[in-house]
Design an enzyme around this catalytic site. Structure first.
Site, PDB file in Angstrom:
ATOM      1  N   HIS A  22      55.530   7.369  99.716  1.00  0.00           N
ATOM      2  CA  HIS A  22      55.771   6.311 100.706  1.00  0.00           C
ATOM      3  C   HIS A  22      54.585   5.338 100.664  1.00  0.00           C
ATOM      4  O   HIS A  22      53.705   5.384 101.519  1.00  0.00           O
ATOM      5  CB  HIS A  22      55.886   6.983 102.084  1.00  0.00           C
ATOM      6  CG  HIS A  22      56.364   6.086 103.179  1.00  0.00           C
ATOM      7  ND1 HIS A  22      56.123   6.345 104.519  1.00  0.00           N
ATOM      8  CD2 HIS A  22      57.100   4.949 103.162  1.00  0.00           C
ATOM      9  CE1 HIS A  22      56.676   5.405 105.258  1.00  0.00           C
ATOM     10  NE2 HIS A  22      57.274   4.545 104.464  1.00  0.00           N
TER      11      HIS A  22
ATOM     12  N   SER B 133      55.314   4.925 108.698  1.00  0.00           N
ATOM     13  CA  SER B 133      56.241   3.845 109.030  1.00  0.00           C
ATOM     14  C   SER B 133      55.664   2.937 110.112  1.00  0.00           C
ATOM     15  O   SER B 133      55.105   3.417 111.105  1.00  0.00           O
ATOM     16  CB  SER B 133      57.563   4.440 109.522  1.00  0.00           C
ATOM     17  OG  SER B 133      58.105   5.253 108.513  1.00  0.00           O
ATOM     18  N   ALA B 134      55.823   1.638 109.891  1.00  0.00           N
ATOM     19  CA  ALA B 134      55.349   0.617 110.826  1.00  0.00           C
ATOM     20  C   ALA B 134      53.837   0.688 111.051  1.00  0.00           C
ATOM     21  O   ALA B 134      53.350   0.468 112.157  1.00  0.00           O
ATOM     22  CB  ALA B 134      56.125   0.669 112.148  1.00  0.00           C
TER      23      ALA B 134
ATOM     24  N   THR C 275      53.901  -3.366 104.585  1.00  0.00           N
ATOM     25  CA  THR C 275      54.433  -4.673 104.202  1.00  0.00           C
ATOM     26  C   THR C 275      53.359  -5.742 104.370  1.00  0.00           C
ATOM     27  O   THR C 275      53.194  -6.623 103.516  1.00  0.00           O
ATOM     28  CB  THR C 275      55.678  -5.017 105.050  1.00  0.00           C
ATOM     29  OG1 THR C 275      56.636  -3.986 104.854  1.00  0.00           O
ATOM     30  CG2 THR C 275      56.276  -6.358 104.648  1.00  0.00           C
TER      31      THR C 275
ATOM     32  N   PHE D 218      44.960  -7.755 109.135  1.00  0.00           N
ATOM     33  CA  PHE D 218      45.737  -8.707 108.338  1.00  0.00           C
ATOM     34  C   PHE D 218      44.890  -9.289 107.189  1.00  0.00           C
ATOM     35  O   PHE D 218      44.312  -8.515 106.440  1.00  0.00           O
ATOM     36  CB  PHE D 218      46.357  -9.771 109.257  1.00  0.00           C
ATOM     37  CG  PHE D 218      47.208  -9.142 110.350  1.00  0.00           C
ATOM     38  CD1 PHE D 218      48.445  -8.587 110.045  1.00  0.00           C
ATOM     39  CD2 PHE D 218      46.745  -9.057 111.673  1.00  0.00           C
ATOM     40  CE1 PHE D 218      49.226  -7.988 111.037  1.00  0.00           C
ATOM     41  CE2 PHE D 218      47.523  -8.455 112.666  1.00  0.00           C
ATOM     42  CZ  PHE D 218      48.761  -7.921 112.341  1.00  0.00           C
TER      43      PHE D 218
ATOM     44  N   ASN E  59      41.576  -7.925 106.225  1.00  0.00           N
ATOM     45  CA  ASN E  59      41.485  -6.632 105.529  1.00  0.00           C
ATOM     46  C   ASN E  59      41.025  -6.824 104.083  1.00  0.00           C
ATOM     47  O   ASN E  59      40.622  -5.862 103.424  1.00  0.00           O
ATOM     48  CB  ASN E  59      42.831  -5.899 105.566  1.00  0.00           C
ATOM     49  CG  ASN E  59      43.203  -5.465 106.983  1.00  0.00           C
ATOM     50  OD1 ASN E  59      42.323  -5.252 107.816  1.00  0.00           O
ATOM     51  ND2 ASN E  59      44.493  -5.345 107.262  1.00  0.00           N
TER      52      ASN E  59
HETATM   53  P1  GTP Z   1      57.755   0.557 107.405  1.00  0.00           P
HETATM   54  O1  GTP Z   1      58.605  -0.518 106.829  1.00  0.00           O
HETATM   55  O2  GTP Z   1      58.316   1.160 108.634  1.00  0.00           O
HETATM   56  O3  GTP Z   1      57.398   1.620 106.417  1.00  0.00           O
HETATM   57  O4  GTP Z   1      56.415  -0.164 107.971  1.00  0.00           O
HETATM   58  P2  GTP Z   1      55.110  -0.780 107.281  1.00  0.00           P
HETATM   59  O5  GTP Z   1      54.128   0.299 107.003  1.00  0.00           O
HETATM   60  O6  GTP Z   1      55.482  -1.662 106.153  1.00  0.00           O
HETATM   61  O7  GTP Z   1      54.463  -1.661 108.468  1.00  0.00           O
HETATM   62  P3  GTP Z   1      54.353  -3.257 108.651  1.00  0.00           P
HETATM   63  O8  GTP Z   1      53.468  -3.899 107.620  1.00  0.00           O
HETATM   64  O9  GTP Z   1      55.712  -3.806 108.790  1.00  0.00           O
HETATM   65  O10 GTP Z   1      53.580  -3.351 110.039  1.00  0.00           O
HETATM   66  C1  GTP Z   1      54.088  -2.783 111.216  1.00  0.00           C
HETATM   67  C2  GTP Z   1      53.413  -3.397 112.406  1.00  0.00           C
HETATM   68  O11 GTP Z   1      51.986  -3.251 112.321  1.00  0.00           O
HETATM   69  C3  GTP Z   1      53.689  -4.892 112.534  1.00  0.00           C
HETATM   70  O12 GTP Z   1      53.955  -5.193 113.883  1.00  0.00           O
HETATM   71  C4  GTP Z   1      52.400  -5.540 112.095  1.00  0.00           C
HETATM   72  O13 GTP Z   1      52.180  -6.778 112.696  1.00  0.00           O
HETATM   73  C5  GTP Z   1      51.338  -4.501 112.484  1.00  0.00           C
HETATM   74  N1  GTP Z   1      50.174  -4.576 111.576  1.00  0.00           N
HETATM   75  C6  GTP Z   1      50.195  -4.588 110.223  1.00  0.00           C
HETATM   76  N2  GTP Z   1      48.947  -4.734 109.704  1.00  0.00           N
HETATM   77  C7  GTP Z   1      48.108  -4.806 110.759  1.00  0.00           C
HETATM   78  C8  GTP Z   1      46.681  -4.964 110.878  1.00  0.00           C
HETATM   79  O14 GTP Z   1      45.930  -5.064 109.901  1.00  0.00           O
HETATM   80  N3  GTP Z   1      46.187  -4.969 112.148  1.00  0.00           N
HETATM   81  C9  GTP Z   1      46.982  -4.852 113.251  1.00  0.00           C
HETATM   82  N4  GTP Z   1      46.416  -4.878 114.452  1.00  0.00           N
HETATM   83  N5  GTP Z   1      48.332  -4.721 113.172  1.00  0.00           N
HETATM   84  C10 GTP Z   1      48.887  -4.692 111.952  1.00  0.00           C
HETATM   85  C1  SPV Z   2      60.404   3.547 107.463  1.00  0.00           C
HETATM   86  O1  SPV Z   2      60.786   3.987 108.550  1.00  0.00           O
HETATM   87  O2  SPV Z   2      59.411   4.013 106.865  1.00  0.00           O
HETATM   88  C2  SPV Z   2      61.119   2.417 106.850  1.00  0.00           C
HETATM   89  C3  SPV Z   2      62.354   1.945 107.487  1.00  0.00           C
HETATM   90  O3  SPV Z   2      60.694   1.932 105.815  1.00  0.00           O
HETATM   91  S1  SPV Z   2      63.737   2.901 107.070  1.00  0.00           S
HETATM   92  O4  SPV Z   2      64.308   2.371 105.827  1.00  0.00           O
HETATM   93  O5  SPV Z   2      64.715   2.792 108.158  1.00  0.00           O
HETATM   94  O6  SPV Z   2      63.365   4.278 106.862  1.00  0.00           O
HETATM   95 MN    MN Z   3      58.676   2.883 105.230  1.00  0.00          MN
END
Ligand code: GTP
Ligand code: SPV
Ligand code: MN
Length: 625
Positions: free
Chosen positions: A262, A284-285, A289, A525, A528
Site C-alpha cells: 500500500h 488510508s487517508a 496522494t 504538503f 515536506n
Molecule cells: P487513501 O487514498 O485513503 O489511501 O489516502 P492517502 O494516503 O492517499 O491520503 P491523501 O493524500 O488523500 O490525504 C488524506 C488527507 O490528509 C487529506 O485531507 C490531506 O489534505 C491530508 N494531508 C495530506 N498530506 C498532509 C500533510 O503533509 N499535512 C497535513 N496536515 N495533512 C495532510
Molecule cells: C484506502 O482506503 O486506502 C483507499 C480507498 O485507497 S479504497 O479504494 O476505498 O480502499
Molecule cells: Mn489507499
C-alpha cells in the site's frame, strides 16, 4: 483489437453457449456462464473499454439518477455520484480472508473456512443480479503483458463499477485479448446485492445507488478468487484495487518472492539533476496522494508521480528492487484537496472526473471542505440536502473521493507506463500521529527498517468504517490489505535481504505531529520537500544525522528550514524522541505483537528489546549500540 465483437449483449437464455463472445477462452467462458447461472441477470455485456461504451454507460446512469452531469463549462466531462449513506467506505469487519488453515490468515484478518464461506456466498449471490445487466470487465493491473503485471476479470451488476474500473485499470479488449487459454487471471464476482426481481417474480423499482445492508468482501488467496457483495463503493467494489492488487497480490507476491504494498511511488529530481525513486507506505487517508503529487516548496526540486496508492516491487536483474504502480487512475480523497495543499490534484480534476459524495454548487460544480478557505454560501450536500456554512454536518462526506485517469495528472512521470518499473532508492513508512513519532528518522539497516514498518501506528480516518481518531497499529499500512498472516508478512519483508543486492534505505516520517494546543507543528504538503531533501542527502551521504533510540534524525542544522515559519522550539519537538512516550509505545507494540505467537520474527522481537535498551539503558550502558 477486435472492436467489432466487443460490447456484445446477450440474453441469459443464450449464456450456456455464450455465442458471439469476444473470447474463446474456455475457462473464462465457463466461469462467466456459471456466474450468470448463479446470479441470474437479464443480460450479459462484455466490456471493451471504449469511449463509446463509457459514454453509453454514463448516459444510462444519468438517466437512472446514479450520476449527475456537472456543468460542462465548469467541469467538462465530469459527473457526481451520491452513494447510499450506509455505503461510504471500506467495510473492514465484513472483509474476509478464506484459507484452509486459520493460521494462514493470522490474527489481524477476519478468517473464514473456505467451504463454509462459499456456501454462504452461494446463498447471497443466488439471483442477486435479477433484473439487471451483468457486465464482464477484463482488466490488467500494470501494463498489459508486462512482466510485473497481473490479469483479472470482474463481473459486476454496477455500471458505476464498470466506468470506475475503466479509469482505474487497463480495462477492455486489450486485456481480454491477453487472457488466452491457459493464461492465469484472477476472477472477481461483484454484485451490489439488490436484485430488481424477487423469488416470486415480483419486480421493484431501482434506486440511484443500489446496495445491501449485508456486505461481504471475500478473498480466497489459495484459489485466487474474489467475491464482493452488497457494496458499490470504492475498494469494496473496484476489485482490481485493494482486493486484487493488495490482498490477492500480497499472497501471490509472498509465494513468488516479491512485494505488493500500500505505497505511493515517486520520482524525485534534485537541483543537481540527481534522480531518486521513493516508495512510501502510509495508512488510508494519511497523505499518499498528496506526497505523490507534491509541488516542492524548495526551489530546484521536482517530484513526479508514478503511483499514489499501490506499488508492486520485484527484485530486478540489476540487483535492485524494481517497482510499478499497477493502477491506471487515482481514487483519491477529496476533502483537504485545495490550491494551497495540492495544486497538482486541483489541475488534474479540471475535467473527465467522477466525483463521489462531494457537495454540489448551485452552478453545477463541486465543492468539499478544504477546497477553498471560504465555503460557498449555499450548496447541496453529499446526501442531496440543502447546505449552508451554518449547517452542523460537513457538505462533503469525509471519505468523498474523485476517480480520474492517471494521464490527467500534470506531474505524471514518463516512467508511469514502464512495464519494467523503476529502481527504488528509499522506502518511507508513516502514519498520522499527534505525538511520539518524529518528523523523520532513518533506520540503521534493512532489519531495523522492517521493524519500523511493523511498528506503524496511526489515528484512524474516514477511509474505513470505525471510530475516526482512534490510534491503531497498522504494520506496513497493510493491516486491512495483507492476504495472509501478518507475522509471515514481516518475515517476507526480512527475506527480501536475500533476494535484493542493493536494498533501499528505510525512513519513518510523520507530517501530523501536533502541539499541546492542537495545531500542526509542521506545515506539511509542499514543505515536506525539506524532508525529502534530507532523505536524498542521506542517500548521497551528504546530510548529517544524530542517533536517537528511534533511529537517525536530522542533526541540528541539517534540515533546511530557511524561510519556514516553524519556531526553534517546535522544530526541536518535531525531531525529539521522548523516552517515556517511546517506552509506552514499546509496551503497546509488545501487546500488539503478542497474538503473532511463533510467527513474530525473532529479529523483530530483538529490535523491540533493543529499542527498550536504548531508551532505558542499564547504568553504564553503551548508547551507541
Ligand atoms: P487513501 O487514498 O485513503 O489511501 O489516502 P492517502 O494516503 O492517499 O491520503 P491523501 O493524500 O488523500 O490525504 C488524506 C488527507 O490528509 C487529506 O485531507 C490531506 O489534505 C491530508 N494531508 C495530506 N498530506 C498532509 C500533510 O503533509 N499535512 C497535513 N496536515 N495533512 C495532510
Ligand atoms: C484506502 O482506503 O486506502 C483507499 C480507498 O485507497 S479504497 O479504494 O476505498 O480502499
Ligand atoms: Mn489507499
Amino acid at each position: 483489437m477486435t472492436t467489432d465483437v466487443t460490447h456484445e449483449t446477450q440474453d441469459v437464455q443464450d449464456t450456456p453457449e455464450l455465442s458471439g463472445t469476444p473470447t474463446t477462452n474456455p475457462a473464462l467462458l465457463d466461469w462467466v456462464r456459471r456466474t450468470a447461472r448463479l446470479t441470474q441477470p437479464d443480460r450479459v455485456v462484455w466490456c471493451d473499454g471504449s469511449q463509446e461504451e463509457f459514454d453509453r454507460l454514463t448516459a444510462q446512469m444519468v438517466a437512472t439518477g446514479t450520476l449527475i452531469p456537472l456543468n460542462p463549462s465548469k467541469r467538462p466531462g465530469s459527473f457526481l455520484a451520491r452513494s447510499a449513506p450506509g455505503d461510504v467506505a471500506r467495510v473492514e469487519r465484513r472483509t474476509f480472508i478464506a484459507s484452509r488453515r486459520r493460521e494462514d490468515a493470522g490474527p489481524t484478518n477476519n478468517w473464514r473456512e473456505p467451504d463454509a464461506l462459499r456456501e454462504e456466498l452461494d446463498g447471497v449471490f443466488t439471483g442477486s443480479m435479477r433484473g439487471r445487466t451483468m457486465y464482464v470487465v477484463p482488466f490488467s493491473m500494470g501494463p498489459v503483458g508486462g512482466p510485473l503485471s497481473l490479469l483479472g476479470v470482474q463481473v459486476t451488476d454496477s455500471p458505476y463499477a464498470v466506468v470506475s474500473m475503466r479509469t482505474m485499470t487497463r480495462m477492455g479488449s486489450e486485456a481480454l485479448a491477453a487472457i488466452t487459454e491457459g493464461t492465469a487471471w484472477v476472477p472477481g464476482v461483484h454484485s451490489v446485492g439488490m436484485p430488481l426481481v424477487d423469488d416470486l417474480g415480483r419486480t421493484r423499482p431501482d434506486v440511484a445507488w443500489p446496495c445491501n445492508d449485508l456486505k461481504h468482501v471475500a478473498h480466497f488467496p489459495e484459489t485466487r478468487e474474489i467475491w464482493s457483495f452488497g457494496s458499490g463503493y470504492g475498494g469494496n467494489a473496484l476489485l482490481g484495487k485493494k482486493c486484487l492488487a493488495l490482498r490477492i497480490a500480497s499472497a501471490v507476491a509472498r509465494e513468488e518472492g516479491w512485494l505488493a504494498e500500500h505505497m505511493l511511488l515517486v520520482k524525485v529530481t534534485s537541483p543537481q539533476q540527481r534522480v531518486f525513486h521513493l516508495a512510501a507506505a502510509f495508512p488510508s487517508a494519511c497523505g499518499k496522494t498528496n506526497l505523490a503529487m507534491m509541488r516542492p516548496a524548495l526551489p530546484g526540486w521536482r517530484v513526479e508521480t508514478i503511483g499514489d496508492d499501490i506499488a508492486w516491487m520485484r527484485p530486478g536483474p540489476d540487483g535492485r528492487l524494481r517497482a510499478i504502480n499497477p493502477e491506471a487512475g487515482f481514487f483519491g480523497v477529496a476533502p483537504g484537496t485545495g490550491w494551497s495543499t495540492n495544486p497538482t490534484a486541483m489541475e488534474m480534476l479540471r475535467e473527465d472526473v467522477i466525483f463521489t459524495n462531494v457537495a454540489l454548487t448551485d452552478d453545477g460544480d463541486v465543492w468539499w471542505e478544504g477546497m477553498t478557505e471560504e465555503p460557498p454560501a449555499h450548496l447541496t450536500d453529499w446526501r442531496g440536502n440543502p447546505w449552508t456554512p451554518d449547517s452542523p454536518t460537513p457538505a462533503a462526506h469525509p471519505n468523498a473521493r474523485f476517480t480520474v485517469a492517471a494521464t490527467r495528472c500534470p506531474s505524471l512521470a514518463a516512467e508511469f507506463d514502464d512495464p519494467e518499473g523503476v529502481p527504488v532508492d528509499a522506502i518511507l513508512f508513516g502514519g498520522r500521529r499527534r505525538t511520539t513519532a518524529p518528523l523523520v528518522a532513518q533506520a540503521g539497516d534493512w532489519s531495523q527498517g522492517v521493524f519500523a514498518g511493523a511498528s506503524i501506528s496511526s489515528e484512524r480516518t474516514a477511509a474505513a468504517e470505525g471510530a475516526v481518531g482512534e490510534l491503531r497499529h497498522d504494520p506496513f499500512a497493510m493491516l486491512p490489505f495483507t492476504g495472509y498472516h501478518v507475522g509471515d508478512h514481516l518475515s517476507h519483508w526480512l527475506s527480501m535481504r536475500d533476494r535484493v543486492e542493493h536494498l533501499p534505505a528505510v525512513f519513518s516520517v510523520n507530517w501530523f505531529r501536533r502541539g499541546e494546543d492542537g495545531r500542526f507543528l509542521w506545515p506539511g504538503f509542499g514543505e515536506n520537500a525539506r524532508v525529502l531533501e534530507w532523505i536524498c542527502g542521506r542517500l548521497e551521504g551528504t546530510a548529517a544525522a544524530r542517533h536517537t533510540p528511534a533511529g537517525l534524525v536530522p542533526a541540528p542544522g541539517a534540515l533546511d528550514v530557511d524561510g519556514l515559519d516553524v519556531s526553534p522550539a517546535d522544530l526541536a519537538e518535531l525531531l525529539s524522541v521522548d523516552a517515556a512516550a517511546w517506552l509506552a509505545e514499546a509496551d503497546q507494540l509488545e501487546r500488539f505483537f503478542a497474538p503473532f505467537g511463533a510467527k513474530l520474527p525473532a529479529e523483530v522481537r530483538d529490535h523491540l528489546a533493543l529499542l527498550r535498551y536504548r531508551l532505558d539503558p542499564p547504568t553504564g550502558g553503551d548508547l551507541s549500540v
